[in-house]
Scaffold this active site. Structure first.
Site, PDB file in Angstrom:
ATOM      1  N   LYS A   1      11.593  -2.777   5.874  1.00 57.03           N
ATOM      2  CA  LYS A   1      11.628  -1.347   5.913  1.00 57.03           C
ATOM      3  C   LYS A   1      12.019  -0.703   4.563  1.00 57.03           C
ATOM      4  CE  LYS A   1      11.434   2.983   7.546  1.00 57.03           C
ATOM      5  NZ  LYS A   1      12.186   3.300   8.681  1.00 57.03           N
TER       6      LYS A   1
ATOM      7  N   LYS B   1      18.957   8.400   1.828  1.00 57.34           N
ATOM      8  CA  LYS B   1      19.978   7.426   2.078  1.00 57.34           C
ATOM      9  C   LYS B   1      19.057   6.072   2.226  1.00 57.34           C
ATOM     10  CE  LYS B   1      19.491   6.169   6.495  1.00 57.34           C
ATOM     11  NZ  LYS B   1      18.966   5.415   7.306  1.00 57.34           N
TER      12      LYS B   1
END
Length: 289
Positions: free
Chosen positions: A168, A236
């Protein structure tokens, strides 16, 4: 069909939980947002008053939460209350080491864990067309696959615990970098007096083609940055990319530049906008905002 506890009914989690209800699973969900809970109830799911209520009697628990600290807090509660054999599928995007730590803690209670972050954004979640990258054992992946097939189109077991999060991270690097390049292409075309729509349509049909060009070129040209995935969250994620690179001992210079552009977007006040709003950063740098 499974009895599923679903924690985290945000932009992504809400439609995902709805798909599981539609597939025939019994879904009990919890979120701090009352409207999100109401949406689940309207879809035929059951609303819980707490994390504990959501996971009571569940065979499978799915978490879809914003950040590591949320995952750590919720999974601590799940592990404390969960029974032997429970399958915990964390679909949040967090640091690989957090996923590994959760799996190790859960194993001591006989709870099985998969890290299964997703790609595809709000559109993919609504259309049950997500890409899902799964870390954990092959046996647990095989058990989870029928559930995950209700949520996505591309579902791949990529390795042991934490591997899903590494994949990811790589995904978010490519997505962020592509947005930055598409933004620069639009600014270049417009500054040179070329019809940006015509130019981007040509790019979308050639070697430069990408899902981002397919889905976002028109909205970017129109300066429509309604969030499907917010700059704040991509910021983030780029922190996760950079931390993973340090841990792996590799140099990712484009990751550093992409992270700085996304950080600049937040500093300019665009954190709540879609990550395609990197166009606003490039415009500002070019004096064209």
């Amino acid at each position: 069909m499974s009895k599923i506890g679903f924690i985290g009914l945000g932009i992504m989690g809400s439609p995902m939980a709805g798909h599981l209800v539609a597939a025939g699973h019994t879904v009990t969900g919890f979120d701090l947002s009352e409207p999100a809970m109401a949406t689940l109830a309207e879809a035929g799911g059951q609303r819980a008053g707490s994390v504990g209520d959501a996971i009571a009697g569940a065979e499978v628990v799915i978490t879809m939460l914003p950040q590591d600290e949320h995952v750590e807090a919720v999974t601590t509660e799940v592990i404390a209350a969960g029974g032997d054999g429970l399958l915990l599928i964390d679909m949040s995007t967090i640091r690989p080491e957090t996923s590994k730590n959760v799996a190790e803690s859960a194993a001591r209670k006989g709870i099985r864990v998969l890290d299964a972050p997703v790609s595809g954004g709000e559109t993919g979640a609504k259309n049950a067309a997500l890409s899902i990258m799964v870390g954990g054992t092959a046996e647990d992946f095989a058990e989870a696959l029928p559930i995950l097939e209700s949520l996505g189109k591309t579902i791949v077991h990529v390795g042991p615990h934490g591997a899903g999060q590494v994949v990811k991270a790589a995904n978010q690097l490519v997505v962020g970098g592509t947005y930055a390049l598409v933004a620069e292409a639009i600014v270049l075309l417009e500054a040179a007096g070329v019809d940006a729509k015509a130019g981007m349509d040509v790019l979308a049909g050639g070697l430069a083609a990408s899902r981002i060009l397919d889905l976002k070129r028109d909205s970017m040209i129109a300066r429509n940055f309604q969030p499907g995935f917010r700059i704040d969250l991509h910021h983030k994620d780029m922190g996760i990319v950079q931390a993973a690179a340090r841990q792996a001992g590799v140099s990712l210079p484009m990751a550093g530049l992409t992270a700085q552009l996304i950080a600049a977007a937040r500093a300019m006040g665009h954190g709540s906008l879609d990550h395609s709003a990197l166009l606003k950063v490039v415009e500002t740098l070019s004096g064209r905002d």
